[in-house]
Write a protein that holds these residues in place. Structure first.
Motif, PDB file in Angstrom:
ATOM      1  N   TRP A 180       0.834  -1.205   0.000  1.00  0.00           N
ATOM      2  CA  TRP A 180       0.000   0.000   0.000  1.00  0.00           C
ATOM      3  C   TRP A 180       0.869   1.256   0.000  1.00  0.00           C
ATOM      4  CZ3 TRP A 180      -4.489  -0.846  -1.664  1.00  0.00           C
ATOM      5  CH2 TRP A 180      -5.261  -1.935  -1.261  1.00  0.00           C
ATOM      6  N   ALA A 181       1.974   1.201   0.705  1.00  0.00           N
ATOM      7  CA  ALA A 181       2.852   2.373   0.777  1.00  0.00           C
ATOM      8  C   ALA A 181       3.417   2.743  -0.596  1.00  0.00           C
ATOM      9  CB  ALA A 181       3.992   2.107   1.764  1.00  0.00           C
ATOM     10  N   GLU A 182       3.517   1.767  -1.494  1.00  0.00           N
ATOM     11  CA  GLU A 182       4.027   2.041  -2.838  1.00  0.00           C
ATOM     12  C   GLU A 182       3.072   2.913  -3.648  1.00  0.00           C
ATOM     13  OE1 GLU A 182       4.765  -1.693  -4.648  1.00  0.00           O
ATOM     14  OE2 GLU A 182       6.402  -2.256  -3.280  1.00  0.00           O
ATOM     15  N   LEU A 183       1.832   3.014  -3.212  1.00  0.00           N
ATOM     16  CA  LEU A 183       0.843   3.819  -3.937  1.00  0.00           C
ATOM     17  C   LEU A 183       0.808   5.270  -3.460  1.00  0.00           C
ATOM     18  CD1 LEU A 183      -2.184   1.343  -4.177  1.00  0.00           C
ATOM     19  CD2 LEU A 183      -0.251   1.643  -5.729  1.00  0.00           C
ATOM     20  N   ALA A 187      -1.243   8.870  -4.852  1.00  0.00           N
ATOM     21  CA  ALA A 187      -2.142   9.671  -4.016  1.00  0.00           C
ATOM     22  C   ALA A 187      -1.662  11.118  -3.952  1.00  0.00           C
ATOM     23  CB  ALA A 187      -2.225   9.065  -2.615  1.00  0.00           C
ATOM     24  N   GLU A 188      -0.362  11.315  -3.831  1.00  0.00           N
ATOM     25  CA  GLU A 188       0.187  12.668  -3.795  1.00  0.00           C
ATOM     26  C   GLU A 188       0.005  13.376  -5.132  1.00  0.00           C
ATOM     27  OE1 GLU A 188       4.176  11.901  -2.686  1.00  0.00           O
ATOM     28  OE2 GLU A 188       3.706  11.450  -0.571  1.00  0.00           O
ATOM     29  N   ALA A 189       0.044  12.615  -6.220  1.00  0.00           N
ATOM     30  CA  ALA A 189      -0.170  13.206  -7.541  1.00  0.00           C
ATOM     31  C   ALA A 189      -1.590  13.742  -7.684  1.00  0.00           C
ATOM     32  CB  ALA A 189       0.120  12.180  -8.631  1.00  0.00           C
ATOM     33  N   THR A 190      -2.563  13.073  -7.068  1.00  0.00           N
ATOM     34  CA  THR A 190      -3.931  13.578  -7.135  1.00  0.00           C
ATOM     35  C   THR A 190      -4.065  14.897  -6.382  1.00  0.00           C
ATOM     36  OG1 THR A 190      -4.652  12.353  -5.157  1.00  0.00           O
ATOM     37  CG2 THR A 190      -4.814  11.221  -7.279  1.00  0.00           C
ATOM     38  N   VAL A 191      -3.315  15.041  -5.292  1.00  0.00           N
ATOM     39  CA  VAL A 191      -3.358  16.301  -4.530  1.00  0.00           C
ATOM     40  C   VAL A 191      -2.793  17.441  -5.367  1.00  0.00           C
ATOM     41  CG1 VAL A 191      -2.525  17.488  -2.467  1.00  0.00           C
ATOM     42  CG2 VAL A 191      -3.236  15.088  -2.316  1.00  0.00           C
ATOM     43  N   SER A 208      -6.274   7.113 -12.241  1.00  0.00           N
ATOM     44  CA  SER A 208      -5.020   6.358 -12.155  1.00  0.00           C
ATOM     45  C   SER A 208      -4.843   5.761 -10.759  1.00  0.00           C
ATOM     46  CB  SER A 208      -3.827   7.261 -12.492  1.00  0.00           C
ATOM     47  OG  SER A 208      -3.894   7.695 -13.832  1.00  0.00           O
ATOM     48  N   PHE A 209      -5.179   6.539  -9.740  1.00  0.00           N
ATOM     49  CA  PHE A 209      -5.056   6.038  -8.366  1.00  0.00           C
ATOM     50  C   PHE A 209      -6.010   4.867  -8.123  1.00  0.00           C
ATOM     51  CE2 PHE A 209      -6.673   6.038  -3.999  1.00  0.00           C
ATOM     52  CZ  PHE A 209      -5.504   5.808  -3.288  1.00  0.00           C
TER      53      PHE A 209
END
Length: 283
Positions: A180-183, A187-191, A208-209
């Motif tokens: 999960w941490a690899e994703l 998640a930061e890209a969506t922000v 994509s997320f």
């Protein structure tokens, strides 16, 4: 007398040589004679060479001295399918961004002029959007963008919840925290995309997320169906400008990070609540 007969026997009776050896000797003699005849019949080298051999030597021609022409490097060819795909992506972006207004009719030639291509790839891309339910064909005019209301958006959110919530709950129990941490980068890209205020940019990052999360289930058909529902949920509603502003996008993106934290902690209750709230907020 016995000795005399013995000597006479040894001197007058020769030891016969095997016939096979005689034959081989005769063959070797014949081969030697044949070789001599062949050598004598061989033509001399040089100008008095055999005429048949001379005919095999083709005189040099002027064109033989020309350098070999290098083949031209292959020119890049734009495939028709590639153009159609690019136009389809551009139309989807324009649709999500609200540049194609619900209820309006757009002709393929006009859109082709806008994108700098012929009407054919635009028409083919629009037919694909018609299959997806984004537009409808208007005979002799073009394509009308479908008018969608809040009810349809709520129905899409309900279907997404029925599909994705059970999958995420199962993944929360089976996927290790490190995976999960690899994703986190997604998640930061969506922000970042939400902070730009561009709805189309955020829509692609958001999908994509979610695709990456569902891909952990190992079911390609699930990912494809869920992505199609997600895309439909991103189309603008009827009634003018896009309803969700920058603040709404940023709040929606923040839920991705919170969802990852809950998945890492295996907090199933929080995962279920966040996913349902996320889908409801998208509507």
């Amino acid at each position: 007398m016995a000795s005399a007969r013995g000597e006479h026997t040894h001197s007058e009776v020769p030891i016969p040589r095997p016939r096979a050896e005689d034959d081989r000797a005769a063959v070797r003699t014949d081969d030697a004679r044949s070789a001599v005849r062949t050598e004598n019949a061989r033509p001399a080298r040089g100008d008095d060479a055999h005429p048949v051999q001379a005919e095999r030597v083709r005189p040099a021609r002027a064109e033989d001295a020309r350098p070999a022409v290098r083949p031209e490097a292959p020119r890049p060819v734009v495939q028709r399918a590639s153009v159609r795909g690019q136009i389809l992506d551009a139309l989807r972006t324009a649709l999500v961004a609200g540049e194609l207004a619900p209820g309006e009719v757009y002709s393929a030639p006009a859109l082709g002029e806008r994108f700098g291509v012929s009407a054919t790839p635009v028409r083919e891309a629009m037919q694909q959007l018609a299959l997806e339910g984004a537009v409808e064909v208007v005979p002799n005019r073009g394509f009308r963008v479908i008018e969608r209301g809040t009810r349809e958006l709520a129905e899409l959110a309900e279907i997404r919840g029925l599909i994705e919530v059970p999958v995420m709950l199962r993944l929360a129990r089976t996927v290790p925290a490190a995976r999960w941490a690899e994703l986190r980068p997604l998640a930061e890209a969506t922000v970042r995309a939400a902070s730009s205020g561009c709805r189309a940019t955020y829509a692609e990052s958001d999908r994509s997320f979610h695709r990456a999360v569902l891909a952990l289930a190992g079911n390609a058909q699930l990912v494809r169906i869920a992505d199609d529902l997600h895309r439909r949920a991103q189309w603008p509603l009827v009634g003018g400008p896009v309803s969700r502003g920058r603040a709404d996008l940023v709040a929606d993106a923040a839920e991705h990070t919170a969802l990852l934290e809950a998945l890492i902690a295996e907090d199933l209750a929080v995962v279920q609540a966040l996913v349902r709230e996320h889908f409801a907020g998208a509507s």
